[in-house]
Design a protein around this motif. Structure first.
Motif, short mmCIF file in Angstrom:
data_model
loop_
_atom_site.label_atom_id
_atom_site.label_comp_id
_atom_site.label_asym_id
_atom_site.label_seq_id
_atom_site.Cartn_x
_atom_site.Cartn_y
_atom_site.Cartn_z
N LEU A 38 0.81 -1.22 0.00
CA LEU A 38 0.00 0.00 0.00
C LEU A 38 0.85 1.27 0.00
N GLY A 39 2.18 1.14 0.09
CA GLY A 39 3.06 2.30 0.02
C GLY A 39 3.13 3.11 1.28
N HIS A 40 2.99 2.49 2.45
CA HIS A 40 2.98 3.23 3.70
C HIS A 40 4.36 3.76 4.06
N LEU A 41 4.38 4.97 4.58
CA LEU A 41 5.61 5.60 5.04
C LEU A 41 5.72 5.59 6.56
N THR A 42 4.63 5.85 7.26
CA THR A 42 4.67 6.04 8.71
C THR A 42 3.87 4.95 9.43
N ILE A 43 4.06 4.89 10.75
CA ILE A 43 3.25 4.02 11.59
C ILE A 43 1.80 4.45 11.53
N GLY A 44 1.56 5.76 11.45
CA GLY A 44 0.20 6.27 11.34
C GLY A 44 -0.51 5.76 10.10
N ASP A 45 0.21 5.67 8.97
CA ASP A 45 -0.38 5.11 7.76
C ASP A 45 -0.89 3.69 8.01
N MET A 46 -0.13 2.92 8.76
CA MET A 46 -0.52 1.54 9.06
C MET A 46 -1.71 1.51 10.01
N LEU A 47 -1.64 2.30 11.07
CA LEU A 47 -2.73 2.32 12.05
C LEU A 47 -4.05 2.75 11.42
N ALA A 48 -3.98 3.66 10.45
CA ALA A 48 -5.20 4.18 9.83
C ALA A 48 -6.01 3.12 9.11
N ARG A 49 -5.41 1.94 8.84
CA ARG A 49 -6.13 0.87 8.17
C ARG A 49 -6.88 -0.03 9.14
N LEU A 50 -6.73 0.18 10.45
CA LEU A 50 -7.31 -0.71 11.45
C LEU A 50 -8.65 -0.17 11.94
N PRO A 51 -9.56 -1.04 12.40
CA PRO A 51 -10.90 -0.61 12.81
C PRO A 51 -10.86 0.38 13.97
N GLY A 52 -11.72 1.38 13.90
CA GLY A 52 -11.90 2.32 15.00
C GLY A 52 -10.90 3.45 15.07
N VAL A 53 -9.90 3.47 14.17
CA VAL A 53 -8.83 4.47 14.22
C VAL A 53 -9.08 5.54 13.16
N TYR A 54 -8.95 6.81 13.55
CA TYR A 54 -8.95 7.89 12.57
C TYR A 54 -7.89 8.91 12.95
N LEU A 55 -7.19 9.42 11.94
CA LEU A 55 -6.08 10.33 12.16
C LEU A 55 -6.47 11.76 11.82
N GLY A 56 -5.81 12.70 12.47
CA GLY A 56 -6.01 14.12 12.20
C GLY A 56 -4.69 14.82 12.03
N ASN A 57 -4.74 16.07 11.58
CA ASN A 57 -3.53 16.84 11.29
C ASN A 57 -3.83 18.31 11.54
N SER A 58 -3.14 18.90 12.52
CA SER A 58 -3.34 20.31 12.85
C SER A 58 -2.42 21.22 12.04
N ARG A 59 -1.67 20.66 11.09
CA ARG A 59 -0.62 21.34 10.33
C ARG A 59 0.61 21.62 11.19
N GLY A 60 0.60 21.10 12.41
CA GLY A 60 1.78 21.14 13.26
C GLY A 60 2.10 19.74 13.77
N TYR A 61 1.05 19.05 14.23
CA TYR A 61 1.19 17.71 14.78
C TYR A 61 0.04 16.84 14.31
N SER A 62 0.29 15.54 14.27
CA SER A 62 -0.77 14.59 13.97
C SER A 62 -1.51 14.23 15.26
N ALA A 63 -2.61 13.53 15.10
CA ALA A 63 -3.38 13.07 16.25
C ALA A 63 -4.06 11.77 15.87
N MET A 64 -4.31 10.92 16.86
CA MET A 64 -4.96 9.64 16.62
C MET A 64 -6.23 9.55 17.42
N GLY A 65 -7.36 9.40 16.73
CA GLY A 65 -8.62 9.15 17.39
C GLY A 65 -8.90 7.67 17.46
N LEU A 66 -9.57 7.25 18.52
CA LEU A 66 -9.85 5.84 18.74
C LEU A 66 -11.27 5.70 19.23
#
Length: 623
Positions: A38-66
């Protein structure tokens, strides 16, 4: 392939390897091959494929919703993140951020395990909503030298190298090095009041990381170092919009020496010594009348000692007992104006924590298993905290697993929430903060069919008390904030998953989540969607090519303004030039959707625009 699915091991739920179907938790796993296709670069790219996980981006830092919980401005402090079982949440903010703030990239990872639900019964604080355990590659998993060069949108450039070796004495070595530079996007943000509404050339990012691991018999030594520099384009904290020089810098280093022996009769022993360091720097450019340039810094080093024993000498029981100690001799937070030099904050505090835990996996019969555990933690400045867990598992045959889980968990306020005070410019020091408490009940079912088709379903209900959150001390738009215990939160929902893995055929995974997150006034939480649907598919190789596609649809979320449903599609086309070389083209946000995230407390925007369509071309060669 079916046998591999049935025997898949995970380490996250109990801190040692055990069967995925027998583990006392609902666990989702994504492995190296899926991430590569799938061409993943980061751990976040991998986590985003799992159930219940959604990622955000404040243009400074990422965030993980669960599971519907991701507070605006949160640093994922309620999820414990570990590398090969070594906790890496820092000692200032307790953050476990998944993108380029993380010290490892996807190229160095064997699998990522997401343990849904409380994990404090074995991990202690921070394992409130779940545990992410990143299992790294051994030299035997990636033998030889592999080199990667990458170019892409925003004048991005990246190089990566990893090397694996198993020597004649049985030693196993893995080394990885990577460096990245990205110019980012030009952003149209008229809310910031620049002359033409554009913010140009202020979204850049630089990242460099190194990781090394050596294993010899039961001994393992590991080291990682990371630095990330990120420009801040959204005028955070009232900085001067469109002016260069406002940026964030994060640096982390960790080293560990671990001993984990195989079973010697009925006994197995493990001991780990870890030393971590984290440092943050921030530079903020204000208008001259507002003080010019302000600087912010935080740093801490901490030592962790962790030991445990496993014993299966009692018939039908597998007992684990362990203890760990974590000490932060000095956590430093400083804030000052450069000219004229004026110190606003100079905080130096220490923090010490000790915990002990026991767990028993009792096989009641050929089909029933009961896991019970409890942990006692004492963190200086707070009362001792008990964290129990009970899991009843039913295995009618080798293809089924039904688990009923109950657990309690806790999280004390971190040093930033307790002690940050910049003289009342943006934040006031908090006093009397109480630890967050959580109780969760979950029923999970997993079914693996002989053809390799796997189905999962989880229904859960979670209640959290003493939620710690930044709140304004007045009703003014630019009000000073202070962290306070604001009340109770209720999370409930349903996760469904379906996946197919067959060697040499199509591989795919789909999941759907229904989420309901409310406060004690029965109001929906901000940045909490009601539904999420995601999936990915990888084609079999045809004419030396494979195509991977992934998609995510996320429901509306409430913030300062409501943001519409998010839809994202990513594509990855991979071509095998010869047995040693591949080239891959990844396109992110292929539909070029104008997706938005709810704004964060430091951000003046009503909502934060997410990255538009971008591309990346990777070329890899192995020796």
């Amino acid at each position: 392939m079916l046998e591999a699915l049935l025997r898949q091991e995970v380490q996250g739920p109990s801190r040692y390897a055990q069967s995925h179907l027998d583990a006392p938790a609902a666990v989702s796993v994504i492995g190296r091959r899926e991430a590569e296709m799938l061409g993943h670069l980061t751990i976040g790219d991998m986590l985003a494929r799992l159930p219940g996980v959604y990622l955000g981006n404040s243009r400074g830092y990422s965030a993980m919703g669960l599971r519907g919980f991701n507070r605006p401005g949160d640093y994922s402090a309620r999820v414990l993140v570990a590398i090969d079982g070594n906790r890496v949440n820092d000692a200032i903010y307790d953050q476990g951020l998944p993108q380029l703030e993380f010290p490892l990239v996807a190229d160095w990872v064997k699998r990522v395990e997401l343990v849904q639900g409380p994990g404090s019964s074995v991990y202690g604080s921070n394992a409130l909503l779940g545990v992410v355990n990143v299992v790294t590659l051994d030299g035997a998993d990636a033998p030889g030298l592999s080199l990667l060069g990458s170019v892409g949108s925003g004048n991005s450039r990246r190089v990566e190298m990893h090397y694996g070796l198993v020597d004649t004495g049985g030693g196993d070595l893995f080394v990885g090095v990577t460096a990245l530079r990205n110019g980012g996007e030009d952003l149209y943000l008229p809310e910031l009041g620049t002359a033409d509404g554009w913010i140009r050339g202020l979204d850049g990012e630089q990242y460099a990381s190194v990781f090394a691991k050596y294993r010899l018999g039961p001994w393992r030594a590991a080291f990682s170092g990371m630095r990330r520099d990120k420009d801040a384009p959204t005028a955070p904290y009232g900085t001067l919009a469109g002016a260069p020089g406002t940026w964030y810098r994060d640096t982390s280093v960790f080293g560990e020496l671990a001993y984990d022996d195989n079973w010697q009769g009925d006994l197995r022993q493990a001991l780990r010594l870890g030393l971590n360091h984290y440092a943050y720097e921030g530079r903020y450019v204000f208008a001259p009348e507002d003080g010019g340039i302000n600087r912010d810094s935080a740093s801490a080093s901490w030592l962790t000692v962790d030991g445990r024993i496993l014993w299966r000498g009692l018939l039908n029981h597998e007992l684990m007992a362990g203890a760990d100690f974590r000490t932060v001799p000095r956590g430093v937070q400083r804030n000052w104006d450069e000219a004229p030099y004026s110190v606003k904050l100079d905080s130096k505090v220490s923090q010490h924590a000790v915990g002990a835990y026991v767990q028993d996996q009792w096989r009641l019969s050929s089909a029933w298993q009961l896991t019970t555990g409890v942990r006692l933690d004492h963190i200086r400045g707070f009362d001792p905290a008990w964290s129990p867990r009970a899991v009843l598992a039913f295995r009618p045959d080798e293809y089924h697993s039904i688990k009923l889980m109950w657990a309690r968990s806790f999280r004390p306020p971190n040093l930033y929430e307790r002690f940050y005070d910049d003289g009342g410019i943006s934040q006031l020091k908090s006093s009397g903060l109480r630890p967050e408490r959580l109780q969760s009940t979950e029923l999970a079912w997993e079914r693996v069919r002989p053809n390799g088709l796997a189905f999962t379903a989880s229904v859960y209900r979670t209640q959290m008390a003493n939620l710690i959150e930044a709140v304004p001390v007045s009703e003014d738009l630019d009000a000073i904030i202070q962290y306070r215990n604001v009340g109770r939160v209720r999370l409930q929902g349903l996760d469904l998953g379906l996946e197919q893995r067959s060697a040499g055929s199509w591989q795919w995974r789909m999941s759907a989540s229904l989420m309901d997150a409310r406060n004690e006034r029965d109001e929906h939480l901000s940045n909490s969607p009601h539904w999420m649907v995601k999936g990915h598919i990888v084609s079999p190789e045809w004419l030396r090519s494979t195509l991977g596609a992934e998609w995510t649809a996320l429901g509306r979320r409430h913030g300062r303004v409501d943001v519409p449903a998010l839809i994202s599609v990513n594509l990855n086309l991979r071509y095998r030039i010869d047995p040693r070389q591949t080239v891959a083209l990844r396109v992110e946000n292929a539909l070029d959707r104008r997706n938005l995230d709810p704004s964060t407390p430091e951000n003046p925007l009503s909502s934060v625009p997410q990255p538009r369509r971008s591309w990346r071309l990777d070329w890899r060669i192995g020796f």
